[in-house]
Design a protein around this motif. Sequence first.
Motif, PDB file in Angstrom:
ATOM      1  N   GLN A  80     -46.109   6.406 -14.637  1.00 55.93           N
ATOM      2  CA  GLN A  80     -46.183   8.408 -14.736  1.00 55.93           C
ATOM      3  C   GLN A  80     -46.956   8.835 -15.447  1.00 55.93           C
ATOM      4  OE1 GLN A  80     -42.238   8.194 -16.349  1.00 55.93           O
ATOM      5  NE2 GLN A  80     -43.280  10.121 -17.857  1.00 55.93           N
ATOM      6  N   TYR A  81     -47.610   7.963 -16.918  1.00 59.69           N
ATOM      7  CA  TYR A  81     -48.778   8.503 -16.959  1.00 59.69           C
ATOM      8  C   TYR A  81     -50.100   9.446 -16.594  1.00 59.69           C
ATOM      9  CZ  TYR A  81     -45.449   7.100 -21.452  1.00 59.69           C
ATOM     10  OH  TYR A  81     -44.390   7.800 -22.843  1.00 59.69           O
ATOM     11  N   THR A  82     -50.436   8.200 -15.828  1.00 58.26           N
ATOM     12  CA  THR A  82     -51.920   8.368 -14.968  1.00 58.26           C
ATOM     13  C   THR A  82     -51.650   9.421 -14.418  1.00 58.26           C
ATOM     14  OG1 THR A  82     -51.472   5.578 -15.368  1.00 58.26           O
ATOM     15  CG2 THR A  82     -53.362   6.942 -13.768  1.00 58.26           C
ATOM     16  N   GLN A  83     -50.276   9.815 -13.383  1.00 56.85           N
ATOM     17  CA  GLN A  83     -50.371  10.785 -12.899  1.00 56.85           C
ATOM     18  C   GLN A  83     -50.745  12.238 -13.831  1.00 56.85           C
ATOM     19  OE1 GLN A  83     -50.226  10.996 -10.036  1.00 56.85           O
ATOM     20  NE2 GLN A  83     -50.463  13.352  -9.822  1.00 56.85           N
ATOM     21  N   LEU A  84     -49.870  11.940 -15.195  1.00 57.79           N
ATOM     22  CA  LEU A  84     -50.252  13.245 -16.325  1.00 57.79           C
ATOM     23  C   LEU A  84     -51.553  13.275 -16.785  1.00 57.79           C
ATOM     24  CD1 LEU A  84     -48.624  15.410 -17.987  1.00 57.79           C
ATOM     25  CD2 LEU A  84     -48.173  13.326 -19.729  1.00 57.79           C
ATOM     26  N   LEU A  85     -52.488  12.884 -16.903  1.00 55.18           N
ATOM     27  CA  LEU A  85     -53.758  12.889 -17.392  1.00 55.18           C
ATOM     28  C   LEU A  85     -54.003  13.180 -15.960  1.00 55.18           C
ATOM     29  CD1 LEU A  85     -55.323  11.640 -19.367  1.00 55.18           C
ATOM     30  CD2 LEU A  85     -55.898   9.192 -18.645  1.00 55.18           C
ATOM     31  N   MET A  86     -53.865  12.265 -14.599  1.00 55.98           N
ATOM     32  CA  MET A  86     -54.648  13.155 -14.090  1.00 55.98           C
ATOM     33  C   MET A  86     -54.041  15.242 -13.247  1.00 55.98           C
ATOM     34  SD  MET A  86     -56.438  11.309 -11.747  1.00 55.98           S
ATOM     35  CE  MET A  86     -56.819  12.327 -10.417  1.00 55.98           C
ATOM     36  N   ASP A  87     -53.306  15.365 -13.352  1.00 59.44           N
ATOM     37  CA  ASP A  87     -52.434  16.565 -13.013  1.00 59.44           C
ATOM     38  C   ASP A  87     -53.757  17.087 -14.694  1.00 59.44           C
ATOM     39  OD1 ASP A  87     -51.197  15.172 -11.525  1.00 59.44           O
ATOM     40  OD2 ASP A  87     -48.842  15.913 -12.655  1.00 59.44           O
ATOM     41  N   LEU A  88     -53.799  16.882 -15.804  1.00 57.21           N
ATOM     42  CA  LEU A  88     -53.929  17.592 -16.940  1.00 57.21           C
ATOM     43  C   LEU A  88     -55.967  17.122 -16.973  1.00 57.21           C
ATOM     44  CD1 LEU A  88     -52.324  16.162 -19.667  1.00 57.21           C
ATOM     45  CD2 LEU A  88     -52.101  18.156 -18.855  1.00 57.21           C
ATOM     46  N   ARG A  89     -56.271  16.686 -16.379  1.00 54.32           N
ATOM     47  CA  ARG A  89     -57.903  16.261 -16.880  1.00 54.32           C
ATOM     48  C   ARG A  89     -58.854  16.578 -14.745  1.00 54.32           C
ATOM     49  NH1 ARG A  89     -59.319  18.515 -20.944  1.00 54.32           N
ATOM     50  NH2 ARG A  89     -61.510  17.429 -20.369  1.00 54.32           N
ATOM     51  N   LYS A  90     -57.678  16.587 -13.924  1.00 53.58           N
ATOM     52  CA  LYS A  90     -58.864  16.607 -12.023  1.00 53.58           C
ATOM     53  C   LYS A  90     -59.347  17.400 -12.270  1.00 53.58           C
ATOM     54  CE  LYS A  90     -57.341  15.766  -7.574  1.00 53.58           C
ATOM     55  NZ  LYS A  90     -56.360  16.054  -6.333  1.00 53.58           N
ATOM     56  N   SER A  91     -58.778  18.984 -12.850  1.00 50.80           N
ATOM     57  CA  SER A  91     -59.485  19.790 -12.349  1.00 50.80           C
ATOM     58  C   SER A  91     -61.220  20.145 -13.457  1.00 50.80           C
ATOM     59  CB  SER A  91     -58.577  21.325 -12.547  1.00 50.80           C
ATOM     60  OG  SER A  91     -58.679  20.891 -14.883  1.00 50.80           O
ATOM     61  N   LYS A  92     -61.099  19.389 -14.317  1.00 53.37           N
ATOM     62  CA  LYS A  92     -61.784  18.878 -15.196  1.00 53.37           C
ATOM     63  C   LYS A  92     -63.480  17.663 -14.016  1.00 53.37           C
ATOM     64  CE  LYS A  92     -61.588  21.457 -18.366  1.00 53.37           C
ATOM     65  NZ  LYS A  92     -62.191  22.913 -19.310  1.00 53.37           N
ATOM     66  N   GLY A  93     -62.924  17.507 -13.586  1.00 55.04           N
ATOM     67  CA  GLY A  93     -62.822  15.981 -12.866  1.00 55.04           C
ATOM     68  C   GLY A  93     -62.988  14.873 -12.909  1.00 55.04           C
ATOM     69  N   LEU A  94     -61.678  14.620 -13.682  1.00 53.93           N
ATOM     70  CA  LEU A  94     -61.593  13.134 -14.180  1.00 53.93           C
ATOM     71  C   LEU A  94     -60.805  12.122 -12.543  1.00 53.93           C
ATOM     72  CD1 LEU A  94     -60.601  11.393 -16.160  1.00 53.93           C
ATOM     73  CD2 LEU A  94     -58.411  12.245 -15.784  1.00 53.93           C
ATOM     74  N   THR A  95     -60.787  11.612 -12.198  1.00 53.20           N
ATOM     75  CA  THR A  95     -61.004  10.552 -10.872  1.00 53.20           C
ATOM     76  C   THR A  95     -59.870   9.817 -11.649  1.00 53.20           C
ATOM     77  OG1 THR A  95     -62.352   8.482 -11.407  1.00 53.20           O
ATOM     78  CG2 THR A  95     -63.248  10.578 -10.376  1.00 53.20           C
ATOM     79  N   GLN A  96     -58.992   9.441 -10.117  1.00 56.86           N
ATOM     80  CA  GLN A  96     -58.011   8.339 -10.371  1.00 56.86           C
ATOM     81  C   GLN A  96     -58.427   7.128 -11.005  1.00 56.86           C
ATOM     82  OE1 GLN A  96     -54.880   9.181  -9.144  1.00 56.86           O
ATOM     83  NE2 GLN A  96     -53.880   7.299  -9.539  1.00 56.86           N
ATOM     84  N   GLU A  97     -60.115   6.752 -11.102  1.00 60.01           N
ATOM     85  CA  GLU A  97     -59.958   5.247 -11.201  1.00 60.01           C
ATOM     86  C   GLU A  97     -59.821   5.496 -12.846  1.00 60.01           C
ATOM     87  OE1 GLU A  97     -63.882   3.868  -9.359  1.00 60.01           O
ATOM     88  OE2 GLU A  97     -63.378   1.769  -9.835  1.00 60.01           O
ATOM     89  N   GLN A  98     -60.935   6.281 -12.958  1.00 60.21           N
ATOM     90  CA  GLN A  98     -61.407   6.632 -14.478  1.00 60.21           C
ATOM     91  C   GLN A  98     -60.005   6.944 -15.496  1.00 60.21           C
ATOM     92  OE1 GLN A  98     -63.805  10.453 -14.063  1.00 60.21           O
ATOM     93  NE2 GLN A  98     -65.567   9.320 -14.364  1.00 60.21           N
ATOM     94  N   ALA A  99     -58.702   7.126 -15.025  1.00 53.89           N
ATOM     95  CA  ALA A  99     -57.640   7.881 -15.178  1.00 53.89           C
ATOM     96  C   ALA A  99     -56.668   6.316 -15.374  1.00 53.89           C
ATOM     97  CB  ALA A  99     -56.181   9.032 -13.791  1.00 53.89           C
ATOM     98  N   GLU A 100     -56.546   5.615 -14.498  1.00 55.47           N
ATOM     99  CA  GLU A 100     -56.245   4.320 -15.014  1.00 55.47           C
ATOM    100  C   GLU A 100     -56.689   3.603 -15.814  1.00 55.47           C
ATOM    101  OE1 GLU A 100     -56.561   3.037 -10.942  1.00 55.47           O
ATOM    102  OE2 GLU A 100     -55.034   4.647 -10.134  1.00 55.47           O
ATOM    103  N   LYS A 101     -57.889   4.101 -15.923  1.00 52.09           N
ATOM    104  CA  LYS A 101     -58.646   3.151 -17.400  1.00 52.09           C
ATOM    105  C   LYS A 101     -58.402   3.625 -18.423  1.00 52.09           C
ATOM    106  CE  LYS A 101     -63.078   1.063 -18.121  1.00 52.09           C
ATOM    107  NZ  LYS A 101     -64.878   1.514 -17.655  1.00 52.09           N
ATOM    108  N   LEU A 102     -58.482   5.384 -18.950  1.00 51.37           N
ATOM    109  CA  LEU A 102     -57.979   5.736 -19.853  1.00 51.37           C
ATOM    110  C   LEU A 102     -56.416   5.823 -20.037  1.00 51.37           C
ATOM    111  CD1 LEU A 102     -59.906   9.736 -19.520  1.00 51.37           C
ATOM    112  CD2 LEU A 102     -60.516   7.125 -20.885  1.00 51.37           C
ATOM    113  N   VAL A 103     -55.894   5.424 -19.525  1.00 50.70           N
ATOM    114  CA  VAL A 103     -54.494   5.033 -19.911  1.00 50.70           C
ATOM    115  C   VAL A 103     -54.012   4.101 -20.253  1.00 50.70           C
ATOM    116  CG1 VAL A 103     -53.086   4.158 -17.910  1.00 50.70           C
ATOM    117  CG2 VAL A 103     -52.451   5.833 -19.273  1.00 50.70           C
ATOM    118  N   LEU A 104     -55.094   3.022 -20.331  1.00 49.81           N
ATOM    119  CA  LEU A 104     -55.407   2.282 -20.877  1.00 49.81           C
ATOM    120  C   LEU A 104     -55.142   1.481 -22.748  1.00 49.81           C
ATOM    121  CD1 LEU A 104     -56.422  -0.451 -17.957  1.00 49.81           C
ATOM    122  CD2 LEU A 104     -54.165  -0.103 -18.338  1.00 49.81           C
TER     123      LEU A 104
END
Length: 334
Positions: A80-104
């Motif tokens: 859920q948090y990874t998805q939220l991070l993607m929703d918030l930062r995808k437009s800034k170029g965040l990738t799914q892989e980066q989001a999965e790492k950042l959420v840790l």
Amino acid sequence: MEFINKLKAKAKENKKRIVLPEGLEERTLKAADTIIKEGFADIILIGNPDAIAKEADKFNLSHIQQAKIIDPQNHDKKEQYTQLLMDLRKSKGLTQEQAEKLVLNPLYLSTLMIKSGDADGEVAGAENSTGDVLRPAFQIVKTLPGIKVVSGAFIMILPDNEFGDNGMLVFADGAVHPNPTASELAEIAVVTGRTTKSIVGMEPRVAMLSFSTKGSAKHEMVDKVVEATRLAKEMDPHLKIDGELQADAAIVEAIGAKKAPDSEIAGKANVLVFPNLETGNICYKLVQRMAHAEAIGPVLQGMAAPINDLSRGCSVSDIVNLVAITANQAAGNV
Ligand code: ACO
């Protein structure tokens, strides 16, 4: 420290959940133990539960078991948090892989918890730099409506009563925004006035500091402070503010009377707004060390939810005090 005791008592009336991302850090754990014992906030620690229990045992911290512990590697809301991070930062170029790492990362995880309503505030920075604490806060929690820049105020408590209100002053910005424009500096002055009133309980008298008093020097750096003073008056016509003033003219009555005789602030200021982060950060640290002042903060101003950053040289009681302030900000008491 009467005002901190009052803040603790107020926080107890409406307890808030404060997340401490540095869950394995010694001073943080000791502060968490004290806060739970005093009962003025519910504590969430980020970290491996076994490792936290081991550290708590090592330091004889019997209250830590009452904290909620979130293991960044393994908890129900990771997706859920990874998805939220993607929703918030995808437009800034965040990738799914980066989001999965950042959420840790505990600092990102904490801000995602706040954004999701799973925590009410955060205190961090005992082992992370200010930039690393602030970046996720800016990206995920963002600023309050109408506010463009977050800044950091320090409540300075001097050992004698000579300056400010019985030795108490508020300094800003000492922590966040390196080189504000005139309008950003004006905003910093206005929100620092609000912090002074709501957290410290003092009626703000704001001095906009410079190396010039009322035209004694001519330079573009002085022009910025003059313009910021004008804009701050426009933003909040009720705020008592004056500038540009040198530091001595701002706080020493006789010098204020001589250099700025028409000013109602000169010689009486209890809020000092510095022209940039360089001066603000250097001055608060010099006053803290050379005048043996207590420096509480930085209290971050302008964030949509209370997130406060510690100095890496902080003590256990600095953390306890900042959690008391954060809990009150979260409860809307200040
Ligand atoms: N207020 C609100 N938002 C901000 C601010 C601010 N003051 N500064 C940057 N942002 C936002 C940006 O708009 C951007 O948002 P976006 O990604 O959604 O577009 C995001 O934060 C990142 O912006 P960058 O310009 O890339 O910011 P950067 O990461 O380079 O720097 C930071 C921001 C880390 C706060 C930087 O200004 C900094 O390092 N400041 C100094 C902190 C410090 O070292 N203080 C001294 C020590 S503190 C002490 O002694 C207690």
